[in-house]
Design a protein around this motif. Structure first.
Motif, short mmCIF file in Angstrom:
data_model
loop_
_atom_site.label_atom_id
_atom_site.label_comp_id
_atom_site.label_asym_id
_atom_site.label_seq_id
_atom_site.Cartn_x
_atom_site.Cartn_y
_atom_site.Cartn_z
N SER A 59 -12.13 8.16 -1.05
CA SER A 59 -12.56 6.29 -0.66
C SER A 59 -12.69 5.70 -2.28
O SER A 59 -12.80 5.42 -2.40
CB SER A 59 -12.25 5.85 -0.03
OG SER A 59 -14.06 6.18 0.66
N SER A 105 -6.22 0.90 -4.27
CA SER A 105 -6.43 -0.08 -3.89
C SER A 105 -4.66 -0.82 -4.22
O SER A 105 -4.00 -0.96 -4.91
CB SER A 105 -7.46 -1.52 -4.97
OG SER A 105 -7.11 -1.19 -6.36
N ASP A 130 -2.70 -4.95 -4.64
CA ASP A 130 -3.03 -6.41 -4.65
C ASP A 130 -1.06 -7.11 -4.44
O ASP A 130 -0.28 -6.31 -4.79
CB ASP A 130 -3.23 -6.71 -5.59
CG ASP A 130 -4.85 -6.50 -5.97
OD1 ASP A 130 -5.49 -7.17 -5.16
OD2 ASP A 130 -5.00 -6.19 -7.40
N ASN A 133 0.07 -1.62 -7.06
CA ASN A 133 -1.04 -0.63 -6.98
C ASN A 133 -2.34 -0.44 -8.11
O ASN A 133 -1.62 0.53 -8.84
CB ASN A 133 -0.85 0.22 -6.29
CG ASN A 133 0.23 0.28 -4.89
OD1 ASN A 133 -0.54 0.62 -3.62
ND2 ASN A 133 1.67 -0.32 -4.73
N MET A 189 0.65 -1.08 -0.04
CA MET A 189 0.33 0.41 -0.01
C MET A 189 0.64 1.22 0.05
O MET A 189 2.28 1.13 0.32
CB MET A 189 -0.83 -0.32 1.53
CG MET A 189 -2.01 -1.00 1.57
SD MET A 189 -2.68 -1.09 2.90
CE MET A 189 -3.12 0.09 3.16
#
Length: 151
Positions: free
Chosen positions: A28, A51, A53, A66, A1
């Protein structure tokens, strides 16, 4: 992140370096933007919290992929004339052009403030789309992937 504070610094620098952009917010979701948009100056840079992953090679590596999503928006009403509407689209397009140049500089110039964050961004696979009636605004969205080492 990606760190929220680092993302905020990136957005603030983008507004400083892109003459067309007048303000920024980080949100968000669309509902959060709705709560903030009336206090903003336009053209507005909107950054969505990305987001992330997992992109781990092994358990010792906490890499993440990201998805960056940015908007350049300005209000438009149904009463705006054809010329006004065209001018709004053109102004937001200019803002997006400046934003692309800004990101490219951050990704390629080793002396730039956010090079470490964006040096491996997948900018060649970026996607830019027109946005219409997005909370009574129009403009453009920009999506691209970049990697972080996790938090």
């Amino acid at each position: 992140m990606v760190s929220i504070y680092e993302l905020d610094g990136l957005a603030a620098l983008a507004v400083k370096d892109c003459p067309t952009l007048k303000d920024y917010v980080l949100v968000s979701c669309e509902a959060e933007l709705k709560d903030m948009i009336e206090k903003c100056k336009f053209p507005l840079l909107v950054g969505a919290y990305p987001s992330a992953d997992g992109d781990d090679v092994n358990r010792d590596n906490m890499a993440e992929s990201n998805l960056a999503l940015w908007y350049v928006l300005k209000t438009m009403t149904e009463n705006d004339s054809k010329q006004q509407r065209t001018a709004i689209w053109a102004e937001t397009q200019q803002g997006m052009k400046e934003l692309k140049k800004f990101f490219n500089e951050q990704m390629t110039n080793q002396e730039s403030e956010f090079f470490k964050l964006l040096e491996d961004a997948n900018f060649d696979k970026r996607s830019i789309d027109p946005e219409y009636n997005f909370l009574e605004c129009v403009g453009w969205s920009l999506k691209f992937d970049f990697s972080t080492s996790g938090l």
